[in-house]
Structure formats: structure tokens, C-alpha cells
Enzyme design. Structure first.
Site, PDB file in Angstrom:
ATOM      1  N   SER A  41       0.869  -1.185   0.000  1.00 52.25           N
ATOM      2  CA  SER A  41       0.000   0.000   0.000  1.00 52.25           C
ATOM      3  C   SER A  41       0.897   1.223   0.000  1.00 52.25           C
ATOM      4  CB  SER A  41      -0.876  -0.014   1.261  1.00 52.25           C
ATOM      5  OG  SER A  41      -1.484   1.246   1.488  1.00 52.25           O
TER       6      SER A  41
ATOM      7  N   TYR B 222      -2.590  -0.924  10.395  1.00 56.36           N
ATOM      8  CA  TYR B 222      -2.525  -1.168   8.955  1.00 56.36           C
ATOM      9  C   TYR B 222      -1.154  -0.756   8.406  1.00 56.36           C
ATOM     10  CZ  TYR B 222      -3.776  -0.829   3.982  1.00 56.36           C
ATOM     11  OH  TYR B 222      -3.824  -0.975   2.617  1.00 56.36           O
TER      12      TYR B 222
END
Length: 267
Positions: free
Chosen positions: A154, A167
Site C-alpha cells: 500500500s 494497517y
């Protein structure tokens, strides 16, 4: 000759979103597909995941393209399920040429409101999951002295994220695994790279918005990070990047991070 004729791709989180788009893109270019997905709602986060029906329709779509498809249901945290899926792939195809570690979750929480269960689920799915799958696939790649592993990280695997510490930690960890595995596996002619998308127009994107009591476009506007005038990219954009990285056109790319962020990391 199609670029991926006679190659086999193992894709996690394949039922919908980025995994599904990549499975179909690879199949169109000649690859046979092993589609692995949890195919049910799990305890965290509280949004919809892939389903058995989506896996079955994916299989039909791949077969309609003239390719073979194996579907396997399981959680990337469950080593027994992962092992069974890899063995099923080897029994059917005899090899795995491409691994796309795509399965992952995302949710918002500040560090002081985050529970142990939320932290553990994020790390176990996003970081331990790719470890589980990779360690079961790698022996077959080593035997073949060939392979490509693509980890779906990401933009948060290269920067920080507000209310996304668990995350962010998981995705930075995946970036680190990519570099370490690239060093370890290079002698076996196995390449390892990571990709780093901005927000992607997937069911997870919709689920995150619902959890925040917002619309997907409101979430995008709140993030307001893309330089290009788009709120997000599409799953096909991710699939196109994976196709390139898995192909011989990227034969010397390993240990590297490939950003597809509409300019987000430039500011």
C-alpha cells in the site's frame, strides 16, 4: 503466443476486487489460476468479504477464456488451509509460477482505542498471511529454479497513515519482507517485488466508508492525497501493473517497490 501461456498463478483474496481483476487479466494472457479466498465474513473488520458465489463465477469466467481454474477456500492465517490449497494447486498443475499475495484488510482506529484483537487480526492477515502462503509456495519455486512473488502492500507501506497505525505497521512489514525475500531467493531465480496502490475502487473501499458513516467519495475527499484528479484507481490498474511485473518484461526487477498512487507520495 500469450505472455503467460503455460504459467500458473496463485492469487489470494481472489474472489473480488484487485485479486479478481488480476486473476482474469492473467487468464486472458494465458495463465491458469488458483483462486484462494476466505469466502465469508470474518470477525474484523465489519464489512463484506468475498463469497463462494464470487469464486464460482470467477472460475466460470476463467474457463470461458479457455484457461483452467482451481478454487480453494481458506483463511491466510490458517496454515493447514494454505497448505491444502498449495497442494491442490500442485496436484492439478504441477507447479506455481506466480504468487500474488493480495489478501488483506483495512480499518480505522486510533492507537488508544485499538483492541488487542483488532491489532492481531490486522498483523496476522496482512503480514503473517503472506508469510504463510509464501513459505508453502517457495519450495516448489525453488525446485523449478523460477518464480515471481508480488506482494500487495500500500502507499501506507511507504508512509504513515492517520488512524491506521496497525494497517501501516502491517504494510511496512510486508515491504520489509519483500526486500528480505528478494535477497534470500535470488540464487534460485525467484523474483520478489511489492506494489503500493493508493485507494482502489473495491468492495473494501465501500466497506471502509460505511464503517466511517461516509460515502466512498467522502472518504477519498478526506484523504485528499492524489495529485491526479481521481478519487481512486480501479482494480484493473492494479492488475495491469501485476501483469507487467510478473512478465519477462520485468525479468530483472526484484526487491523493488512499485508505486501506483496517482501522485499521492509526491507530496
Amino acid at each position: 503466443m500469450k505472455d503467460f501461456e503455460n504459467r500458473v498463478a496463485f492469487i489470494t483474496g481472489a474472489a473480488h476486487g484487485q485479486g479478481r481483476a488480476t486473476a482474469l487479466a492473467l487468464a486472458k494472457e494465458g495463465a491458469d489460476i488458483v483462486a484462494f479466498d476466505v469466502a465469508k465474513k470474518i470477525e474484523y473488520p465489519n464489512y463484506d468479504f468475498g463469497t463462494n458465489d464470487e469464486l464460482e463465477t470467477l472460475k466460470k469466467e476463467i474457463e470461458a477464456l479457455g484457461r483452467k481454474a482451481v478454487i480453494a477456500v481458506g483463511d491466510v492465517r490458517d496454515d493447514a488451509a494454505v497448505t491444502a490449497a498449495v497442494e491442490k494447486a500442485i496436484e492439478q498443475f504441477g507447479k506455481i509460477d506466480i504468487l500474488f499475495n493480495n489478501a488483506g484488510i483495512c480499518a480505522y482506529a486510533t492507537v488508544d482505542e485499538m483492541t488487542d484483537d483488532e491489532w492481531n487480526a490486522m498483523i496476522d492477515i496482512n503480514l503473517k498471511g503472506p508469510f504463510n502462503v509464501t513459505r508453502r509456495v517457495v519450495p516448489y519455486m525453488k525446485k523449478a529454479k523460477s518464480g515471481v512473488i508480488i506482494n500487495n502492500s500500500s502507499v501506507m507501506g511507504l508512509r504513515g497513515g492517520n488512524r491506521l497505525s496497525h494497517y501501516t505497521a502491517s504494510k511496512w512489514g510486508l515491504t520489509g519482507l519483500t526486500k528480505a525475500w528478494a535477497i534470500e531467493l535470488a540464487p534460485f531465480n525467484i523474483r520478489v517485488v511489492s506494489i503500493h496502490p493508493t485507494g482502489v475502487n473495491t468492495p473494501m473501499n465501500d466497506g471502509l466508508a460505511a464503517m466511517e458513516g461516509m460515502t466512498p467519495i467522502e472518504i477519498a475527499e478526506r484523504s485528499a492525497g492524489n495529485l491526479l484528479p481521481v478519487p481512486w484507481i480501479e482494480p484493473q490498474d492494479v492488475a495491469d501493473l501485476v501483469l507487467f511485473l510478473a512478465s519477462d518484461k520485468a525479468r530483472y526487477a526484484t526487491g523493488s517497490q512499485f508505486v501506483i498512487d496517482a501522485g499521492l507520495l509526491s507530496v
